[in-house]
Design an enzyme around this catalytic site. Structure first.
Site, mmCIF file in Angstrom:
data_model
loop_
_atom_site.group_PDB
_atom_site.id
_atom_site.type_symbol
_atom_site.label_atom_id
_atom_site.label_comp_id
_atom_site.label_asym_id
_atom_site.label_seq_id
_atom_site.Cartn_x
_atom_site.Cartn_y
_atom_site.Cartn_z
ATOM 1 N N LYS A 1 39.151 -19.788 -17.360
ATOM 2 C CA LYS A 1 39.019 -18.690 -16.416
ATOM 3 C C LYS A 1 40.142 -18.785 -15.388
ATOM 4 C CE LYS A 1 35.087 -17.695 -14.714
ATOM 5 N NZ LYS A 1 35.585 -16.302 -14.786
ATOM 6 N N GLU B 1 35.016 -19.043 -8.216
ATOM 7 C CA GLU B 1 34.153 -18.832 -9.388
ATOM 8 C C GLU B 1 33.455 -20.131 -9.763
ATOM 9 O OE1 GLU B 1 36.636 -15.215 -11.538
ATOM 10 O OE2 GLU B 1 37.040 -17.249 -12.143
HETATM 11 C C1 5RP Z 1 39.213 -14.146 -12.801
HETATM 12 C C2 5RP Z 1 38.570 -14.552 -14.086
HETATM 13 C C3 5RP Z 1 38.112 -13.470 -14.996
HETATM 14 O O1 5RP Z 1 36.796 -13.693 -15.328
HETATM 15 C C4 5RP Z 1 38.963 -13.481 -16.248
HETATM 16 O O2 5RP Z 1 40.314 -13.406 -15.867
HETATM 17 C C5 5RP Z 1 38.598 -12.330 -17.179
HETATM 18 O O3 5RP Z 1 39.004 -11.138 -16.608
HETATM 19 P P1 5RP Z 1 38.781 -9.732 -17.318
HETATM 20 O O4 5RP Z 1 37.320 -9.472 -17.282
HETATM 21 O O5 5RP Z 1 39.577 -8.769 -16.471
HETATM 22 O O6 5RP Z 1 39.327 -9.841 -18.718
HETATM 23 O O7 5RP Z 1 38.421 -15.706 -14.406
HETATM 24 O O8 5RP Z 1 39.684 -15.252 -12.081
#
Ligand code: 5RP
Length: 218
Positions: A94, A103
């Site tokens: 992530k 997160e």
């Molecule tokens: C943000 C994250 C998001 O969950 C990850 O980048 C996925 O993003 P998306 O739903 O736009 O594909 O970790 O820091």
């Protein structure tokens, strides 16, 4: 289904995991945004939300959903968020949106992590997506050299400052065979705030968008 249709479908499916009268944790990114938009329709059923980024907090507030400080919340039954990559054993990368540290903190508090993702995120081995690492600015070059010793190729995400005032290194060319070990190893480098491997605390349930509909993986 297009990628966005899959994201919308898993966002809708995640509503069934929203407990009545509770505070829930909410992630960051385009899939989380679809979820927030769906959550707005049942906002009277929850007591509020803890956001994993300033962007998510802003979107929640725009929908009239109360945003609470994590320090004023003693329990979070559920955390709902997307991922950049996820394996069948629920290990994730992530931080594509740069919100990895908050997160990880909200996920640590939550009893259950529901990952919502389109099928493109489901992989056999983590590492094709560059691994984000949040780093204290003055440690950038040192941490980058240490990452090279671990076999990765770090790239500074130029122009990006995290919500915590730090920088992001995206590490390319890692073939992550042991995600728990690598998560620990990178977090031990001085100057690293955290890295985007969510292996020690992975997801509990994956709602994955497919052409056939939403698949639930546990
Ligand atoms: C943000 C994250 C998001 O969950 C990850 O980048 C996925 O993003 P998306 O739903 O736009 O594909 O970790 O820091």
């Amino acid at each position: 289904m297009t990628q966005d249709e899959q994201k919308r479908a898993v966002a809708l499916a995640a509503l069934q995991y929203v407990p009545m009268g509770e505070i829930i944790g909410i992630g960051t990114g385009s899939t989380a945004n679809f979820f927030i938009d769906e959550l707005a329709k049942i906002k009277h059923q929850i007591d509020g939300a803890v956001a994993s980024s300033e962007a998510t907090a802003e979107r929640l507030k725009q929908h009239g959903i109360e945003v609470l400080n994590l320090n004023s919340v003693s329990r979070l039954p559920v955390y709902i968020d997307g991922a950049d990559e996820i394996t069948h054993n629920m290990h994730m990368i992530k931080g594509g949106g740069g919100a990895l540290t908050r997160e990880k903190i909200v996920a640590a508090v939550a009893q259950q992590f529901i990952c919502i993702a389109d099928q493109s995120k489901f992989v056999k081995v983590l590492g094709k997506f560059p691994l984000p690492i949040e780093v204290i600015p003055m440690a950038r070059s040192y941490v980058a050299r240490e990452i090279v010793l671990l076999g990765g190729q770090p790239a500074w995400r130029q122009g990006v400052t995290t919500d915590n005032g730090n920088i992001i290194l995206d590490v390319h060319n890692l073939n992550i065979m042991n995600p728990v070990e690598l998560e620990n190893k990178i977090n031990q480098i001085t100057g690293v705030v955290t890295n985007g491997l969510f292996a020690k605390r992975g997801a509990d349930i994956l709602l994955m968008g497919t052409d056939q509909g939403v698949e639930t993986i546990t």
